[in-house]
Design an enzyme around this catalytic site. Structure first.
Site, mmCIF file in Angstrom:
data_model
loop_
_atom_site.group_PDB
_atom_site.id
_atom_site.type_symbol
_atom_site.label_atom_id
_atom_site.label_comp_id
_atom_site.label_asym_id
_atom_site.label_seq_id
_atom_site.Cartn_x
_atom_site.Cartn_y
_atom_site.Cartn_z
ATOM 1 N N TRP A 1 0.806 -1.216 0.000
ATOM 2 C CA TRP A 1 0.000 0.000 0.000
ATOM 3 C C TRP A 1 0.847 1.278 0.000
ATOM 4 O O TRP A 1 0.313 2.361 -0.195
ATOM 5 C CB TRP A 1 -0.917 0.007 1.238
ATOM 6 C CG TRP A 1 -0.153 -0.301 2.511
ATOM 7 C CD1 TRP A 1 -0.065 -1.533 3.110
ATOM 8 C CD2 TRP A 1 0.661 0.584 3.288
ATOM 9 N NE1 TRP A 1 0.746 -1.451 4.217
ATOM 10 C CE2 TRP A 1 1.214 -0.167 4.348
ATOM 11 C CE3 TRP A 1 0.977 1.939 3.199
ATOM 12 C CZ2 TRP A 1 2.064 0.389 5.299
ATOM 13 C CZ3 TRP A 1 1.828 2.494 4.146
ATOM 14 C CH2 TRP A 1 2.361 1.721 5.175
ATOM 15 N N ASN A 2 2.153 1.186 0.258
ATOM 16 C CA ASN A 2 2.894 2.445 0.481
ATOM 17 C C ASN A 2 3.166 3.227 -0.799
ATOM 18 O O ASN A 2 3.277 4.447 -0.765
ATOM 19 C CB ASN A 2 4.171 2.211 1.301
ATOM 20 C CG ASN A 2 5.133 1.253 0.655
ATOM 21 O OD1 ASN A 2 4.792 0.542 -0.280
ATOM 22 N ND2 ASN A 2 6.352 1.227 1.156
ATOM 23 N N LYS B 1 -2.237 -8.325 -7.717
ATOM 24 C CA LYS B 1 -3.067 -8.189 -6.523
ATOM 25 C C LYS B 1 -2.532 -7.003 -5.727
ATOM 26 O O LYS B 1 -1.493 -7.095 -5.072
ATOM 27 C CB LYS B 1 -3.010 -9.439 -5.645
ATOM 28 C CG LYS B 1 -4.062 -9.360 -4.539
ATOM 29 C CD LYS B 1 -3.683 -10.076 -3.263
ATOM 30 C CE LYS B 1 -2.836 -9.260 -2.347
ATOM 31 N NZ LYS B 1 -3.514 -8.110 -1.717
ATOM 32 N N PRO B 2 -3.218 -5.866 -5.796
ATOM 33 C CA PRO B 2 -2.768 -4.719 -5.004
ATOM 34 C C PRO B 2 -3.121 -4.933 -3.539
ATOM 35 O O PRO B 2 -3.919 -5.814 -3.216
ATOM 36 C CB PRO B 2 -3.560 -3.552 -5.589
ATOM 37 C CG PRO B 2 -4.814 -4.173 -6.111
ATOM 38 C CD PRO B 2 -4.474 -5.584 -6.517
ATOM 39 N N GLY C 1 6.733 -6.482 -0.359
ATOM 40 C CA GLY C 1 6.030 -6.459 0.919
ATOM 41 C C GLY C 1 6.961 -6.917 2.023
ATOM 42 O O GLY C 1 8.192 -6.773 1.913
ATOM 43 N N SER C 2 6.375 -7.494 3.038
ATOM 44 C CA SER C 2 7.176 -7.845 4.213
ATOM 45 C C SER C 2 8.001 -9.113 3.976
ATOM 46 O O SER C 2 7.628 -9.977 3.174
ATOM 47 C CB SER C 2 6.240 -8.073 5.400
ATOM 48 O OG SER C 2 5.365 -9.140 5.113
ATOM 49 N N GLU D 1 10.994 -8.254 -3.179
ATOM 50 C CA GLU D 1 11.378 -6.898 -2.765
ATOM 51 C C GLU D 1 10.839 -6.746 -1.347
ATOM 52 O O GLU D 1 9.666 -6.443 -1.165
ATOM 53 C CB GLU D 1 10.670 -5.940 -3.730
ATOM 54 C CG GLU D 1 11.328 -4.645 -3.951
ATOM 55 C CD GLU D 1 12.660 -4.825 -4.611
ATOM 56 O OE1 GLU D 1 13.650 -4.695 -3.881
ATOM 57 O OE2 GLU D 1 12.710 -5.096 -5.814
ATOM 58 N N LEU D 2 11.689 -6.982 -0.350
ATOM 59 C CA LEU D 2 11.170 -7.151 1.021
ATOM 60 C C LEU D 2 11.578 -5.995 1.938
ATOM 61 O O LEU D 2 11.910 -4.922 1.463
ATOM 62 C CB LEU D 2 11.622 -8.511 1.552
ATOM 63 C CG LEU D 2 11.312 -9.689 0.598
ATOM 64 C CD1 LEU D 2 11.845 -10.999 1.131
ATOM 65 C CD2 LEU D 2 9.820 -9.801 0.319
ATOM 66 N N CYS E 1 10.308 1.200 2.324
ATOM 67 C CA CYS E 1 11.272 0.163 2.710
ATOM 68 C C CYS E 1 12.704 0.671 2.591
ATOM 69 O O CYS E 1 13.632 0.000 3.049
ATOM 70 C CB CYS E 1 11.053 -1.093 1.887
ATOM 71 S SG CYS E 1 10.947 -0.752 0.142
ATOM 72 N N GLU F 1 12.166 -2.711 11.395
ATOM 73 C CA GLU F 1 11.786 -1.655 10.473
ATOM 74 C C GLU F 1 10.715 -0.797 11.158
ATOM 75 O O GLU F 1 9.662 -1.316 11.532
ATOM 76 C CB GLU F 1 11.223 -2.320 9.212
ATOM 77 C CG GLU F 1 11.128 -1.422 8.042
ATOM 78 C CD GLU F 1 10.764 -2.173 6.748
ATOM 79 O OE1 GLU F 1 11.173 -1.712 5.691
ATOM 80 O OE2 GLU F 1 10.059 -3.195 6.810
HETATM 81 P P1 ADP Z 1 3.247 -4.582 4.430
HETATM 82 O O1 ADP Z 1 3.851 -4.683 5.787
HETATM 83 O O2 ADP Z 1 3.990 -3.755 3.449
HETATM 84 O O3 ADP Z 1 1.768 -4.372 4.432
HETATM 85 P P2 ADP Z 1 2.635 -7.280 3.656
HETATM 86 O O4 ADP Z 1 3.645 -8.304 3.290
HETATM 87 O O5 ADP Z 1 1.731 -7.557 4.795
HETATM 88 O O6 ADP Z 1 3.508 -5.999 3.851
HETATM 89 O O7 ADP Z 1 1.735 -6.905 2.433
HETATM 90 C C1 ADP Z 1 2.199 -6.760 1.107
HETATM 91 C C2 ADP Z 1 1.209 -7.395 0.164
HETATM 92 O O8 ADP Z 1 1.143 -8.791 0.464
HETATM 93 C C3 ADP Z 1 -0.207 -6.864 0.278
HETATM 94 O O9 ADP Z 1 -0.788 -6.858 -1.012
HETATM 95 C C4 ADP Z 1 -0.888 -7.900 1.155
HETATM 96 O O10 ADP Z 1 -2.279 -7.965 0.939
HETATM 97 C C5 ADP Z 1 -0.212 -9.172 0.660
HETATM 98 N N1 ADP Z 1 -0.232 -10.315 1.584
HETATM 99 C C6 ADP Z 1 -0.299 -10.317 2.938
HETATM 100 N N2 ADP Z 1 -0.278 -11.572 3.408
HETATM 101 C C7 ADP Z 1 -0.220 -12.406 2.331
HETATM 102 C C8 ADP Z 1 -0.155 -13.832 2.139
HETATM 103 N N3 ADP Z 1 -0.160 -14.672 3.171
HETATM 104 N N4 ADP Z 1 -0.086 -14.311 0.880
HETATM 105 C C9 ADP Z 1 -0.061 -13.472 -0.178
HETATM 106 N N5 ADP Z 1 -0.102 -12.135 -0.063
HETATM 107 C C10 ADP Z 1 -0.182 -11.598 1.163
#
Ligand code: ADP
Length: 486
Positions: free
Chosen positions: A156-157, A180-181, A234-235, A256-257, A290, A387
């Site tokens: 989302w950032n 998938k946003p 994402g994370s 990209e974590l 990030c 972080e």
């Molecule tokens: P952030 O801390 O940046 O929100 P996330 O990893 O939680 O990081 O989210 C990044 C993306 O991954 C979002 O689109 C979120 O909906 C998606 N996401 C979260 N959990 C899962 C999962 N178990 N499998 C696939 N996608 C996921």
């Protein structure tokens, strides 16, 4: 008040699959983090919708891949032009669902569009090799071919740039994609899809699935053998889940974590430039990137002066609703982000850190955090390891170059590092020694479409942007042709 746009039809309320806008029995409510008000409702996609998006992407792949790179590039170029033409509307949508200040939203549209422009040009440059043959009369070459159907999961950032940084090289390479946003910021993604369709991106080539069940979408992507590649931002936690799930099919991955960027100010630094760079690096998007500096290491001879000047600059940042011109720090994305950030700050303060400015929730509202500078922070505090993802800058003191490089590298992450120094020997030495995918010297920002972005260690692998970003969506095929006349 509902969101007013020049083109109201850019505000979509369902996933985009095979050039159709889906509806559903249940909706996701998209909230404005600045006010808590609902911006829009978006249909919540189910597993069969995600599968249907994969069907569409698989059906569209052969003819999209068969187009010439020039044709694909021309369509991407039109998409770029349309994104720029609708910058103001896209920025408004972004501010409404994400909360960042309007100026940053406009800058993100430019940045996000730059990937489309770059790959519209780069599509034509997926060069291969011809090798001097080792077999008489034979011909040996390597050609690059699109990987196939790709899945992308984005955060989302940066609701626009994190999508275009994946979709533009994928489409340029001849791949088709399902994005998938984040369920928190789906509206920017859907507006991008509308503009892609207007630019002539054919049915099924780019699909957007919006779902409240992100784990389900990840599983559908990972369990479908037709999805040959997954690109995730994402994370680190979720990146590892997706990597495990992708093992069954040996899918190609780009990850990209998270990051834990050090920002070092050496004794030979230009201190005013370092203060300006520190503000830019730390407080962009209210600290929710990030590559935001997460740990500030200041040489002991400059520490007090830097802390005072930095704290003055940080205290002057204007906090408020990002939709108001001139605001520099918007809300954090969710209430739980405030809890996390404040938890880290409180723990550090209890353990002996001192808040030179900030240190609490902002009076403007419960989802706003005061821009904060903490001094006397030590390496053993949780804030040094995690972080922060909020507007908080912890300051550490150091004495020698060797010590600070060791401290900077003492993290499982390795995305970006920053340092300020003027000694040319040190500049090269430290740039080599830091364990990160990106090193930024004497500046607070570095992102551009022309240079590779990505991490090492727990920050992931793969590169986005630059010519390397295209390779992420191409397979290399070696073709050997023997001479039948010999
Ligand atoms: P952030 O801390 O940046 O929100 P996330 O990893 O939680 O990081 O989210 C990044 C993306 O991954 C979002 O689109 C979120 O909906 C998606 N996401 C979260 N959990 C899962 C999962 N178990 N499998 C696939 N996608 C996921």
């Amino acid at each position: 008040m509902s969101l007013q746009l020049k083109r109201q039809d850019l505000l979509k309320n369902g996933s985009y699959v095979g050039a159709r806008w889906l509806t559903s029995e249940s909706d996701i409510s998209v909230l404005n983090p600045a006010s808590g008000d609902e911006v829009a409702r978006v249909a919540d996609a189910a597993a069969h919708d995600v599968s249907s998006a994969i069907d569409c992407a698989a059906t569209a792949f052969p003819s999209w891949a068969a187009k010439t790179a020039k044709e694909r590039g021309q369509i991407l170029r039109k998409w770029f032009d349309l994104v720029i033409a609708h910058k103001e509307d896209l920025a408004r949508i972004m501010v409404a669902e994400q909360g960042k200040p309007m100026a940053e939203a406009r800058a993100e549209i430019d940045y996000g569009a730059s990937f489309i422009e770059w790959y519209s040009e780069e599509a034509k440059r997926a060069y291969g090799d011809v090798y001097p043959t080792t077999v008489e009369g034979g011909r040996m070459e390597a050609v690059k071919q699109p990987v196939g159907v790709c899945g992308a999961i984005t955060p989302w950032n940066f609701p626009v740039a994190m999508i275009t940084r994946k979709a533009a090289p994928a489409l340029a390479a001849g791949c088709t994609m399902i994005v998938k946003p984040s369920e928190l910021t789906p509206l920017s993604a859907l507006a991008l899809a509308e503009l892609a369709e207007e630019a002539g991106v054919p049915q099924g080539v780019l699909n957007i699935v919006v779902s409240s069940d992100s784990a389900m979408v990840g599983q559908v992507f990972c369990n479908d053998a037709r999805v040959r590649k997954l690109s995730f931002t994402g994370s680190t936690r979720v990146g590892k889940i997706l990597m495990e799930q992708s093992a069954q099919d040996l899918k190609r991955l780009s990850m990209e974590l998270g990051g834990n960027a050090p920002f070092i100010v050496f004794e030979d630094a230009d201190i005013d430039a370092a203060v300006a760079g520190a503000v830019a690096s730390k407080f962009r998007n209210a600290g929710q990137t990030c590559v935001c500096a997460n740990r500030f290491y200041i040489h002991k001879t400059l520490y007090d002066e830097f802390a005072a000047k930095f704290s003055d600059a940080v205290s002057a940042l204007r906090v408020g609703n990002g939709a108001e011109e001139g605001v520099e720090i918007g809300p954090l994305i969710e209430a739980k982000a405030i809890d996390k950030v404040h938890g880290l700050v409180s723990e550090a303060v209890e353990a002996g850190a001192y808040a030179l400015c900030g240190g609490a929730v902002h009076d403007y509202g419960a989802q706003y955090y005061q821009p904060t500078v903490l001094t006397d922070v030590t390496q053993d505090m949780r804030i040094a390891r995690e972080e922060i993802f909020g507007p908080v800058a912890p300051l550490f003191k150091f004495s020698t170059e060797d010590d600070v490089v060791a401290m900077a590298n003492q993290t499982e992450y390795g995305l970006a590092s920053y340092f300020y120094a003027r000694d040319v020997g040190r500049v090269h030495r430290v740039a080599q020694a830091l364990h990160s995918g990106i090193v930024c010297v004497n500046a607070g920002g570095f992102s551009t479409e022309v240079a590779p972005f990505g991490g090492v260690k727990h920050s992931g692998f793969g590169r986005e942007a630059s010519r390397y970003g295209l390779d992420e969506y191409l397979d290399l095929k070696y073709v050997f042709v023997a001479d039948l006349n010999r």
